[in-house]
Design a protein around this motif. Structure first.
Motif, PDB file in Angstrom:
ATOM      1  N   THR A 178      -9.803  -5.800  -3.305  1.00 47.46           N
ATOM      2  CA  THR A 178     -10.456  -5.525  -2.031  1.00 47.46           C
ATOM      3  C   THR A 178     -11.701  -6.405  -1.892  1.00 47.46           C
ATOM      4  O   THR A 178     -11.938  -7.023  -0.851  1.00 47.46           O
ATOM      5  CB  THR A 178     -10.787  -4.018  -1.943  1.00 47.46           C
ATOM      6  N   ARG A 179     -12.466  -6.498  -2.990  1.00 45.88           N
ATOM      7  CA  ARG A 179     -13.654  -7.371  -2.989  1.00 45.88           C
ATOM      8  C   ARG A 179     -13.238  -8.837  -2.798  1.00 45.88           C
ATOM      9  O   ARG A 179     -13.898  -9.604  -2.094  1.00 45.88           O
ATOM     10  CB  ARG A 179     -14.412  -7.172  -4.301  1.00 45.88           C
ATOM     11  N   ARG A 180     -12.150  -9.232  -3.412  1.00 40.92           N
ATOM     12  CA  ARG A 180     -11.663 -10.610  -3.285  1.00 40.92           C
ATOM     13  C   ARG A 180     -11.290 -10.909  -1.825  1.00 40.92           C
ATOM     14  O   ARG A 180     -11.565 -12.007  -1.317  1.00 40.92           O
ATOM     15  CB  ARG A 180     -10.433 -10.790  -4.197  1.00 40.92           C
ATOM     16  N   GLY A 224     -13.916  -2.855   4.877  1.00 39.12           N
ATOM     17  CA  GLY A 224     -12.852  -2.677   3.902  1.00 39.12           C
ATOM     18  C   GLY A 224     -12.527  -1.214   3.676  1.00 39.12           C
ATOM     19  O   GLY A 224     -11.950  -0.842   2.653  1.00 39.12           O
ATOM     20  N   GLU A 225     -12.858  -0.363   4.652  1.00 40.83           N
ATOM     21  CA  GLU A 225     -12.633   1.078   4.454  1.00 40.83           C
ATOM     22  C   GLU A 225     -12.031   1.757   5.673  1.00 40.83           C
ATOM     23  O   GLU A 225     -12.117   2.972   5.800  1.00 40.83           O
ATOM     24  CB  GLU A 225     -13.965   1.761   4.095  1.00 40.83           C
ATOM     25  N   GLU A 226     -11.417   0.975   6.563  1.00 38.05           N
ATOM     26  CA  GLU A 226     -10.857   1.598   7.754  1.00 38.05           C
ATOM     27  C   GLU A 226      -9.753   2.570   7.382  1.00 38.05           C
ATOM     28  O   GLU A 226      -9.603   3.637   7.971  1.00 38.05           O
ATOM     29  CB  GLU A 226     -10.322   0.519   8.713  1.00 38.05           C
ATOM     30  N   GLU A 227      -8.973   2.186   6.376  1.00 37.01           N
ATOM     31  CA  GLU A 227      -7.825   3.022   5.995  1.00 37.01           C
ATOM     32  C   GLU A 227      -8.239   4.248   5.186  1.00 37.01           C
ATOM     33  O   GLU A 227      -7.396   5.071   4.836  1.00 37.01           O
ATOM     34  CB  GLU A 227      -6.799   2.191   5.214  1.00 37.01           C
ATOM     35  N   SER A 258      -7.521  -0.183  -0.121  1.00 37.00           N
ATOM     36  CA  SER A 258      -8.844   0.441  -0.259  1.00 37.00           C
ATOM     37  C   SER A 258      -8.784   1.807  -0.915  1.00 37.00           C
ATOM     38  O   SER A 258      -9.740   2.262  -1.524  1.00 37.00           O
ATOM     39  CB  SER A 258      -9.517   0.553   1.116  1.00 37.00           C
ATOM     40  N   ALA A 259      -7.635   2.482  -0.804  1.00 32.67           N
ATOM     41  CA  ALA A 259      -7.539   3.853  -1.315  1.00 32.67           C
ATOM     42  C   ALA A 259      -7.401   3.892  -2.836  1.00 32.67           C
ATOM     43  O   ALA A 259      -7.605   4.933  -3.443  1.00 32.67           O
ATOM     44  CB  ALA A 259      -6.347   4.566  -0.678  1.00 32.67           C
ATOM     45  N   ARG A 260      -7.051   2.770  -3.451  1.00 38.77           N
ATOM     46  CA  ARG A 260      -6.749   2.766  -4.882  1.00 38.77           C
ATOM     47  C   ARG A 260      -7.839   2.061  -5.678  1.00 38.77           C
ATOM     48  O   ARG A 260      -8.042   0.851  -5.530  1.00 38.77           O
ATOM     49  CB  ARG A 260      -5.415   2.031  -5.122  1.00 38.77           C
ATOM     50  N   VAL A 270      -6.050  -2.541   3.456  1.00 38.03           N
ATOM     51  CA  VAL A 270      -4.700  -2.160   3.877  1.00 38.03           C
ATOM     52  C   VAL A 270      -4.335  -0.807   3.280  1.00 38.03           C
ATOM     53  O   VAL A 270      -4.960  -0.332   2.326  1.00 38.03           O
ATOM     54  CB  VAL A 270      -3.638  -3.206   3.448  1.00 38.03           C
ATOM     55  N   GLN A 271      -3.285  -0.206   3.862  1.00 35.83           N
ATOM     56  CA  GLN A 271      -2.720   1.046   3.348  1.00 35.83           C
ATOM     57  C   GLN A 271      -2.016   0.793   2.008  1.00 35.83           C
ATOM     58  O   GLN A 271      -1.555  -0.315   1.756  1.00 35.83           O
ATOM     59  CB  GLN A 271      -1.668   1.562   4.332  1.00 35.83           C
TER      60      GLN A 271
END
Lengths: 446, 446
Positions: free
Chosen positions: A38-40, A151-154, A29-31, A89-90
């Protein structure tokens, strides 16, 4: 044939294959470059929920989408359970420290190695498979079920909170179940009893307007790095007690929980080995677990000033910076700690420098409201899956959404995690125990 | 016509043109890509000395060459004076902060702006021109003259010391004159009375074997950044006195020099403005000049630990590092300070971390042996050039070669500098006052 547990065991190999598919999607999610992935991952998860007959929607946000799946066939009289997890994920870096590539799941020694295996795709997906086991055997479960996956916990869950607020009616529930934490030890089923909160600061110290020659000016101009060191050294006494006035005012001693902690069989030597530190230390008068679970901290997360390259440079730095975060315990509040922290820093700041404190972010601590049907059901389910009664363990980290869930939705949260200590969440070679994936599925199904 | 001073004034425009040629050579000793330029600067200087009829040799070293020019026609009975300087310069970066390019000398407001103008090409070259003025007018000077110019002053003079040792017979002299320092103020001719020495350390603190999650582990594992802060904070008390035991043992109070310092007309406000710091501070009980010239310091030159980027990362760092240097005053010795410093750091180091102290380098402090024919001559020369008697000023920085010259060659050193405060040596927009270039030439010729 109407045996969900038999179904789990018979179909477990396929469950694992499906999880591998999920794990192969690099939903970092960070990238920004992984936005399509992430959408997939969100779409993949939505498809799995739809296949089970759930009503699924993908909610767009200003960031990554939220997946909501609803199964309400238990009827309006039945309780509603919300299962929360995250499909992001991270970042996997540093890649060179992975034994096998982070997005090519591999099983070694009974562990699934992959980024996201334990945090949190594996733990989220076992709930999906537990639901499948019920629906494909008995055709029903006794509760209405809501899946909520973000999709944004990280990256801080910035868009989840407004969604929970705006869709509180739809998300109304009687209990919230989250599998995103660890077990106290292998084969020790664990219910999370507390989380620490957070207050994160940056301290900026400015001395001269620009770097000076430490010979020509040193001695007559205050050194911001020295000033910063004096500020940081003022946070604790020699025995590890935090010296910020009134810092402990709202710390709830929680004698019941402490008594329970002291019954846990904690192996300090193993924990020490895990850290690689020369010795365990901390606030005087408390055990390691108490220091981690019921006592607040004040930790330096970063330091920067002057010349940091190889060799020597005789510079009197213009600036010095520290990142400092306090982990909070009930009933401390980040807003109050912010005030106390800032007041303290300004009070101890030496002369000759200008000090600024920036509050970066924070989150509330949380302690479970133990007892009641949710926890009784969880105890039974975990005992059935693992063959022994669960323990109640604290968690030193923070999940800021947990107290917010309780506040907005009014329902108690159950933290029922199946990770193991040392599972490398956020680190290279993250793994999830295969057997725990199976047992967790059983527990979720129970 | 036999008037060297008239000659200087008549030929001064040409002297300046020649200096510009010298300044256009980017003899940056620290940068390998400038090696040909540095060599070219040595050759250019050697040619200028040869044109005056000196016996010149270019001595190869493991680094940049040393230029030696000898004029011994005063005869074996006459005293011998060694003039030392350096033809290398600091790197010019950051280039964007220069008003005009660093290697294109420009005159603005009576100042020559160029890298190396004051440090040290301009100050070295005025001695060459002073000699020319004598030889072209009277045909002689009353002393034997040795020019010694190195190309590695800005990178530590590593090859000069062995050369002085090995060629001590050839370099034997009765006095050493160095113009590489500053004047106390505009129009205040100045003789350097002292230099501080140096002991430079790096402190490495190791906590856990790798970065840890500050939530999961914070409170039970020692934080190396906090440990480092506590170590650094232990170096001074609240009033700026160094708390390393026995640190001040060998500090020579030099009451004569302090008395002289107190007669100097020092503008604290101007100095404060020069630094841009909010206030001047320092060791209690001393004036700013005493803090800079006769008191030792212990300064943090750099700090690094954990996460230092934007925003927050909740890391418990594995390591923390500080660069720390002590400026020393007579009769402190770096070897002794090294022992005291290391002992102190290890004594105050908190539990739960491993601390290493690395000694990077050091240099002796120096105080002039005032009086005698050398200083009397210098006072007369400066008074003639500037119209007033010189003051004796200390220097907070270090020139490690100075005490070594005295030790090996047995001759007293005279620091007669013509830079002005704020001349940006080592910084962008370095400048050298045109008038001081002229007056310095007169002084050197006197």
């Amino acid at each position: 044939m109407a045996d969900p547990h038999g179904y789990i065991d018979r179909h477990f190999a396929r469950f694992q294959e499906e999880l591998f598919e999920f794990l192969r999607i690099p939903s970092v999610s960070a990238r920004r470059e992984h936005d399509p992935d992430t959408r997939r991952a969100a779409g993949w998860l939505a498809d799995r929920l739809r296949e089970l007959g759930l009503a699924v929607s993908i909610e767009e946000t200003r960031g990554h989408p939220i997946v909501v799946g609803e199964w309400r066939e238990a009827g309006p009289g039945a309780p509603t359970v919300l299962v929360y997890g995250h499909y992001d994920v991270q970042p996997p870096e540093p890649l060179e420290l992975w034994t096998t590539p982070p997005f090519e799941p591999a099983v070694r020694d009974g562990r699934i190695y992959a980024r996201g295996s334990v945090d949190d795709k594996g733990q989220l997906y076992l709930h999906v498979k537990a639901l499948e086991a019920h629906l494909r055997t008995t055709g029903r479960i006794p509760v209405n079920l809501l899946f909520l996956a973000e999709g944004e916990e990280e990256v801080g869950s910035a868009n989840l909170m407004p969604f929970v607020e705006s869709d509180a009616d739809r998300l109304a529930c009687d209990a919230i179940v989250i599998s995103d934490t660890s077990m106290f030890g292998p084969d020790v089923p664990t219910i999370g009893a507390s989380l620490r909160g957070l207050a994160y600061f940056q301290i900026d110290v400015q001395g001269p307007a620009h770097d000076l020659h430490s010979g020509t000016y040193g001695g007559a101009v205050a050194n911001p790095a020295t000033a910063l060191a004096r500020i940081l050294a003022s946070f604790h006494d020699e025995e590890g007690r935090i010296q910020i006035p009134d810092f402990y005012d709202d710390v709830n001693p929680a004698p019941e929980f402490v008594r329970q902690i002291r019954t846990l069989d904690f192996d300090e030597r193993e924990f020490l080995e895990e850290t690689g530190a020369p010795a365990l230390v901390g606030e005087a008068g408390y055990t390691a677990l108490e220091r981690l679970w019921v006592r607040p901290t004040c930790e330096v997360n970063g330091l920067l000033s002057g010349y940091t390259g190889e060799g020597s440079k005789t510079v009197l730095p213009a600036r010095a910076m520290a990142k400092v975060s306090c982990r909070l315990v009930p009933d401390q509040r980040p807003e109050r700690i912010r005030v106390l922290f800032e007041q303290h820093v300004h009070r101890v700041a030496p002369k000759g420098v200008t000090v600024q404190v920036h509050y970066l972010h924070g989150g509330l601590p949380w302690r479970a409201r133990l007892g009641g049907p949710l926890y009784e059901a969880a105890e039974r389910a975990l005992e059935r899956a693992f063959g022994r009664r669960p323990v109640y363990a604290g968690e030193g980290g923070s999940i800021p959404i947990v107290p917010e869930f309780e506040r907005v939705l009014g329902a108690p949260v159950l933290l029922m995690g199946f990770g193991l200590p040392g599972a490398n969440a956020h680190a290279p070679d993250e793994w999830f125990d295969v057997e725990n994936f199976r047992k967790g599925t059983h527990a979720a199904a129970a």
